[in-house]
Write a protein that holds these residues in place. Structure first.
Motif, PDB file in Angstrom:
ATOM      1  N   LEU A 183     -10.298 -31.426  18.684  1.00  0.00           N
ATOM      2  CA  LEU A 183     -10.610 -30.874  17.333  1.00  0.00           C
ATOM      3  C   LEU A 183      -9.586 -29.590  17.334  1.00  0.00           C
ATOM      4  N   VAL A 184      -8.948 -29.400  16.393  1.00  0.00           N
ATOM      5  CA  VAL A 184      -7.819 -28.476  16.157  1.00  0.00           C
ATOM      6  C   VAL A 184      -8.248 -27.376  15.098  1.00  0.00           C
ATOM      7  N   GLU A 185      -8.342 -26.278  15.246  1.00  0.00           N
ATOM      8  CA  GLU A 185      -8.985 -25.235  14.270  1.00  0.00           C
ATOM      9  C   GLU A 185      -7.870 -24.081  14.071  1.00  0.00           C
ATOM     10  N   TRP A 186      -7.366 -24.018  12.972  1.00  0.00           N
ATOM     11  CA  TRP A 186      -6.555 -22.746  12.557  1.00  0.00           C
ATOM     12  C   TRP A 186      -7.348 -21.661  12.211  1.00  0.00           C
ATOM     13  N   LYS A 187      -6.953 -20.403  13.191  1.00  0.00           N
ATOM     14  CA  LYS A 187      -8.065 -19.315  13.161  1.00  0.00           C
ATOM     15  C   LYS A 187      -7.450 -18.475  11.958  1.00  0.00           C
ATOM     16  N   GLU A 188      -8.257 -17.954  10.943  1.00  0.00           N
ATOM     17  CA  GLU A 188      -7.838 -17.220   9.763  1.00  0.00           C
ATOM     18  C   GLU A 188      -7.678 -15.659  10.249  1.00  0.00           C
ATOM     19  N   GLU A 189      -8.242 -15.313  11.293  1.00  0.00           N
ATOM     20  CA  GLU A 189      -8.096 -13.947  11.597  1.00  0.00           C
ATOM     21  C   GLU A 189      -7.091 -13.527  12.184  1.00  0.00           C
ATOM     22  N   GLY A 190      -6.036 -14.667  12.755  1.00  0.00           N
ATOM     23  CA  GLY A 190      -4.739 -14.220  13.279  1.00  0.00           C
ATOM     24  C   GLY A 190      -3.748 -13.475  12.560  1.00  0.00           C
ATOM     25  N   ALA A 197       4.854 -26.907   5.138  1.00  0.00           N
ATOM     26  CA  ALA A 197       5.861 -27.086   6.219  1.00  0.00           C
ATOM     27  C   ALA A 197       5.545 -26.940   7.489  1.00  0.00           C
ATOM     28  N   ASP A 198       4.737 -25.887   7.645  1.00  0.00           N
ATOM     29  CA  ASP A 198       4.104 -25.623   9.166  1.00  0.00           C
ATOM     30  C   ASP A 198       3.172 -26.527   9.388  1.00  0.00           C
ATOM     31  N   LEU A 199       2.514 -27.274   8.410  1.00  0.00           N
ATOM     32  CA  LEU A 199       1.499 -28.303   9.016  1.00  0.00           C
ATOM     33  C   LEU A 199       2.305 -29.692   9.249  1.00  0.00           C
ATOM     34  N   ASP A 200       3.276 -29.750   8.614  1.00  0.00           N
ATOM     35  CA  ASP A 200       4.184 -30.752   8.963  1.00  0.00           C
ATOM     36  C   ASP A 200       4.750 -30.673  10.286  1.00  0.00           C
ATOM     37  N   ARG A 201       5.080 -29.669  10.651  1.00  0.00           N
ATOM     38  CA  ARG A 201       5.527 -29.300  12.009  1.00  0.00           C
ATOM     39  C   ARG A 201       4.397 -29.592  12.932  1.00  0.00           C
ATOM     40  N   LEU A 202       3.267 -29.172  12.681  1.00  0.00           N
ATOM     41  CA  LEU A 202       2.200 -29.465  13.529  1.00  0.00           C
ATOM     42  C   LEU A 202       1.972 -30.803  14.025  1.00  0.00           C
ATOM     43  N   ASP A 203       2.113 -31.729  12.840  1.00  0.00           N
ATOM     44  CA  ASP A 203       2.093 -33.329  13.025  1.00  0.00           C
ATOM     45  C   ASP A 203       3.212 -33.604  14.020  1.00  0.00           C
ATOM     46  N   LEU A 222      -8.767 -31.980  12.379  1.00  0.00           N
ATOM     47  CA  LEU A 222      -8.464 -30.851  11.818  1.00  0.00           C
ATOM     48  C   LEU A 222      -9.746 -30.224  11.463  1.00  0.00           C
ATOM     49  N   HIS A 223     -10.165 -29.042  12.248  1.00  0.00           N
ATOM     50  CA  HIS A 223     -11.559 -28.675  12.196  1.00  0.00           C
ATOM     51  C   HIS A 223     -11.686 -27.789  10.908  1.00  0.00           C
ATOM     52  N   ASN A 224     -10.980 -27.449  10.138  1.00  0.00           N
ATOM     53  CA  ASN A 224     -10.864 -26.377   9.120  1.00  0.00           C
ATOM     54  C   ASN A 224     -11.455 -27.175   7.826  1.00  0.00           C
ATOM     55  N   ARG A 225     -12.085 -26.715   7.149  1.00  0.00           N
ATOM     56  CA  ARG A 225     -12.817 -27.091   5.821  1.00  0.00           C
ATOM     57  C   ARG A 225     -12.186 -26.352   4.408  1.00  0.00           C
ATOM     58  N   THR A 226     -11.241 -25.583   4.547  1.00  0.00           N
ATOM     59  CA  THR A 226     -11.024 -24.598   3.310  1.00  0.00           C
ATOM     60  C   THR A 226      -9.561 -24.781   3.102  1.00  0.00           C
ATOM     61  N   VAL A 227      -8.730 -23.631   3.039  1.00  0.00           N
ATOM     62  CA  VAL A 227      -7.195 -23.715   2.510  1.00  0.00           C
ATOM     63  C   VAL A 227      -6.489 -24.586   3.091  1.00  0.00           C
ATOM     64  N   VAL A 228      -6.572 -24.318   4.509  1.00  0.00           N
ATOM     65  CA  VAL A 228      -5.772 -25.191   5.459  1.00  0.00           C
ATOM     66  C   VAL A 228      -5.778 -26.618   5.348  1.00  0.00           C
ATOM     67  N   ASP A 274      -7.172 -28.320   2.711  1.00  0.00           N
ATOM     68  CA  ASP A 274      -6.883 -28.614   1.507  1.00  0.00           C
ATOM     69  C   ASP A 274      -5.202 -28.744   1.384  1.00  0.00           C
ATOM     70  N   LEU A 275      -4.541 -27.783   2.063  1.00  0.00           N
ATOM     71  CA  LEU A 275      -3.188 -27.983   2.031  1.00  0.00           C
ATOM     72  C   LEU A 275      -2.736 -29.239   2.914  1.00  0.00           C
ATOM     73  N   TYR A 276      -3.479 -29.613   3.919  1.00  0.00           N
ATOM     74  CA  TYR A 276      -3.103 -30.684   4.747  1.00  0.00           C
ATOM     75  C   TYR A 276      -3.246 -31.934   4.013  1.00  0.00           C
ATOM     76  N   VAL A 277      -4.324 -31.986   3.147  1.00  0.00           N
ATOM     77  CA  VAL A 277      -4.439 -33.221   2.470  1.00  0.00           C
ATOM     78  C   VAL A 277      -3.828 -33.630   0.941  1.00  0.00           C
TER      79      VAL A 277
END
Length: 336
Positions: free
Chosen positions: A132-139, A152-158, A206-212, A214-217
């Motif tokens: 389970l991969v979670e992007w942390k929004e507080e970073g 593009a960053d999410l493409d790089r994650l893939d 991908l653990h997130n359910r909001t902006v990231v 939505d961008l991934y899909v």
């Protein structure tokens, strides 16, 4: 002798370029008919400045724990990990809170994956391992060098995932969707691949359910070409996996029976008390969630109470209590 060496080398080369064995959807137990244990913040180490931050903020009291390295957790029977990721100038990094609670057993995302891959290759026959991969929004709020990911960053994650796991070791949304119109249609009508064909592989959520999320899909409504499933809800074309932390959620058993993959969490005696934690553990084990996540897996008991989470059979996996296969005479992953 030289001919024999050449033949051996040729065979090795052919094996390396041979297509991966396809996942199967025939008879036999499916990969979603099991239950395994996972850890929360699986990479986490107790930071050297914990006491300083505890004096500043009460929240830091919750950082007073650490997990064993991922490969040791695998030795202890864990089959699911949670990795918090941050988009840094050096690439994807794994940590909890930048600057404040950054200690990690594997700070580089691909190093975490490689550690699990090395263990997997040395232990053939294991049930599929999930991340389970979670992007942390507080970073980005805490450290300006960390940025909100772009597409593009999410493409790089893939790309990072594929740099470690080839098609013979990775279960992707494309693999599960096949020729179905959507990923959701595939999991609720045809179902997941057989457990036997999914052994020795990994998959990602991908653990997130909001902006990231939505961008991934965004350009991948059924996650076409993506390496990860996403945290979802019924009714979306990409719906297949869901994080439903509350094991008392009355919808969970029905969702499991329909074909969705679910993660729930046990919780801690620190927040609920020992008896309440034991009751939540019992519900976690019976609600049907395929992943039961805990801070206190085998080998890492709660320091004050000794509370520790194990599957009832004491093995790395058991048949799912809500949607088991017809034949449960053999364990999904016996003791080694």
């Amino acid at each position: 002798m030289k001919l024999a060496l050449l033949t051996t080398a040729a065979l090795a080369m052919l094996a390396s370029i041979a297509p991966a064995a396809p996942l199967e959807f025939g008879d036999g137990p499916r990969m979603n008919q099991i239950q395994v244990l996972g850890t929360h913040n699986s990479y986490h180490k107790r930071g050297p400045d914990l006491h300083t931050f505890t004096a500043i903020t009460k929240e830091a009291e919750e950082w007073d724990y650490e997990h064993l390295p991922l490969d040791v957790q695998l030795d202890n029977g864990l089959r699911s990990f949670e990795l918090d990721i941050h988009n840094t100038p050096e690439g994807w990094r794994v940590m909890h809170v930048p600057l404040l609670d950054p200690a990690s057993t594997c700070p580089v995302f691909t190093d975490c994956l490689q550690l699990v891959k090395t263990w997997s290759e040395a232990h053939p026959g294991h049930v599929p391992i999930s991340f389970l991969v979670e992007w942390k929004e507080e970073g980005p709020v805490i450290d300006p060098r960390i940025t909100v990911p772009t597409e593009a960053d999410l493409d790089r994650l893939d790309a990072d995932v594929r740099s470690v796991y080839g098609p013979d070791k990775l279960i992707t949304p494309d693999d599960v969707r096949g020729d179905a119109a959507t990923l959701e249609e595939a999991v609720v009508k045809r179902g997941w691949p057989t457990l036997e064909s999914a052994r020795n592989r990994v998959f990602f959520i991908l653990h997130n359910r909001t902006v990231v999320r939505d961008l991934y899909v965004k350009e991948h409504p059924s996650l076409q070409g993506r390496t990860m499933f996403v945290n979802s809800a019924p009714g979306h074309p990409y719906a297949a996996a869901m994080v439903r932390d509350n094991p008392n959620d009355p919808e969970t058993p029905g969702l499991v029976q329909k074909g969705y993959w679910i993660r729930c969490t046990v919780g801690s005696p620190d927040k609920r008390g020992l008896q309440a934690a034991k009751a939540r553990l019992e519900r976690s084990l019976t609600c049907g969630a395929q992943i039961v996540s805990t801070d206190f897996p085998p080998g890492e008991p709660h320091k004050a109470t000794g509370f520790m989470v194990m599957l009832p059979n004491g093995l790395p996996a058991r048949w799912n209590p809500v949607n088991p296969p017809a034949d449960t005479s053999k364990e999904p992953e016996p003791a080694r």
